[in-house]
Design a protein around this motif. Structure first.
Motif, short mmCIF file in Angstrom:
data_model
loop_
_atom_site.label_atom_id
_atom_site.label_comp_id
_atom_site.label_asym_id
_atom_site.label_seq_id
_atom_site.Cartn_x
_atom_site.Cartn_y
_atom_site.Cartn_z
N LYS A 67 0.91 -1.23 0.04
CA LYS A 67 0.06 0.04 -0.07
C LYS A 67 0.90 1.33 0.17
O LYS A 67 2.07 1.27 0.45
CB LYS A 67 -0.95 -0.03 1.21
N PHE A 69 0.55 5.52 1.41
CA PHE A 69 -0.30 5.86 2.31
C PHE A 69 -0.12 7.63 2.02
O PHE A 69 1.09 7.94 1.41
CB PHE A 69 -0.42 5.72 3.69
N SER A 70 -0.92 8.44 2.21
CA SER A 70 -0.92 9.99 1.93
C SER A 70 0.08 10.61 2.91
O SER A 70 0.94 11.48 2.54
CB SER A 70 -2.15 10.55 1.93
N SER A 101 0.49 6.65 8.27
CA SER A 101 -0.89 6.70 8.22
C SER A 101 -1.37 7.62 7.22
O SER A 101 -0.76 7.83 6.21
CB SER A 101 -1.12 7.68 9.78
N GLY A 102 -2.64 8.05 7.34
CA GLY A 102 -3.36 8.64 6.23
C GLY A 102 -4.21 7.75 5.36
O GLY A 102 -4.40 6.58 5.28
N GLU A 103 -4.57 8.49 4.18
CA GLU A 103 -5.70 7.85 3.20
C GLU A 103 -4.60 6.71 2.47
O GLU A 103 -3.62 7.07 2.38
CB GLU A 103 -6.24 8.75 2.35
N ILE A 104 -5.28 5.83 1.78
CA ILE A 104 -4.61 4.90 0.80
C ILE A 104 -4.78 5.22 -0.36
O ILE A 104 -5.73 5.47 -0.99
CB ILE A 104 -5.38 3.45 1.12
N LEU A 105 -3.52 6.12 -0.92
CA LEU A 105 -3.32 6.35 -2.31
C LEU A 105 -3.50 5.38 -3.35
O LEU A 105 -3.89 5.32 -4.50
CB LEU A 105 -2.14 7.08 -2.53
N ASN A 137 -3.68 0.50 -3.56
CA ASN A 137 -3.62 -0.50 -2.91
C ASN A 137 -3.41 -1.88 -3.95
O ASN A 137 -3.96 -1.74 -4.96
CB ASN A 137 -4.88 -0.91 -2.25
#
Length: 281
Positions: A211, A213-214, A218-222, A224
């Motif tokens: 994955k 992440f932004s 942590s953060g949103e998944i840019l 996958n």
């Protein structure tokens, strides 16, 4: 009488030399490289090989697995590091690598496979410790946005800053990154001075992207990876295959019992001779 103070003599250095002094070591990138507790012998030596290749890296003691990953940002801030390579071992078999830009991100998580260290490979290549490497990337890194992002992250983390105090003013090895079968294959080669051939040094590893992440850890998944299969799933499938083997053996044994003809052994009258003879006496 007191001595008269002399005026400071004007510097005779050219302007180009002044500009060159100011521009030295402008890239202050520092990478924190450490791991969690429970890493194996090979995994620990892989991390040490990466440290020896990166004079701009810093060490840190092993981290407890139960602690939050977001706390690594505070550790990097205390160590004055803006990049991080974190190795996490799970179930004493799988090694995961986090690559992060602290504190804003982005960060990427990989599964490390096919690990070979410098000592394990016993290759003939060699390079000067602390020398600046050349980074070579496959053309596939320009085909998709997530590959372009990873290329930029590898460039910022693994490239040694120019005029770094601990670096050597030589370029004698090449770090190559090739994408094949959805894996990033990392190799380290020496540039031979005689005929400009490449001789592998090590370490060698393959990175399976999980994955992106932004944020930092942590953060949103840019992104996958849809083709990724976790090691736990693979181990469960192997256990099920071993279970089906036993069930197959049991079924074949039951079928063999069914196919076996049902017959009874005829009694031989000669077997009673000795019994009658004993009754007479």
């Amino acid at each position: 009488m007191g001595k008269r103070k002399l005026d400071p003599t004007p510097t005779d250095e050219p302007e180009n030399k002044k500009i060159a002094k100011k521009s030295k070591w402008t890239n202050k990138t520092r990478v924190l490289v450490f791991s969690s507790r429970g890493v194996s012998f090979t995994q620990r030596h892989l991390m040490m090989d990466l440290r020896s290749m990166m004079p701009h890296s810093k060490k840190e003691s092993k981290r407890e697995k139960k602690d939050s990953l977001f706390a690594i940002n505070e550790i990097c801030e205390m160590r004055n590091c803006n990049k991080c390579l974190y190795f996490e071992n799970r179930k004493k078999s799988s090694l995961y690598m986090w690559m992060s830009c602290v504190p804003a991100g982005p960060s990427a998580k990989f599964l490390v496979e096919n690990i070979h260290t410098m000592l394990g490979l016993k290759l003939t290549g060699n390079c000067l410790k602390g020398s600046r490497p050349l980074l070579s990337f496959d053309k596939t890194f320009e085909t998709a946005p997530h590959w372009k992002l990873l290329k930029e992250m590898f460039t910022q983390i693994l490239s040694v800053p120019y005029h770094h105090p601990k670096s050597k003013p030589f370029v004698d090895h090449v770090l190559t990154f090739t994408i094949a079968n959805n894996l990033i294959h990392c190799r380290n080669y020496q540039i031979a001075e005689e005929n400009a051939e490449l001789v592998e040094i090590g370490p060698r590893m393959s990175l399976n992207l999980i994955k992106i992440f932004s944020g930092s850890f942590s953060g949103e998944i840019l992104y996958n990876n849809p083709k990724f299969t976790s090691p736990n799933t693979i181990r469960n499938m192997l256990k099920l295959q071993q279970g089906t083997k036993y069930l197959g053996k049991l079924a074949s044994r039951q079928a063999r019992e069914v196919r076996r003809p049902d017959y009874s052994l005829l009694r031989n009258p000669i077997d009673d001779v000795f019994g009658v003879w004993l009754q007479m006496f």
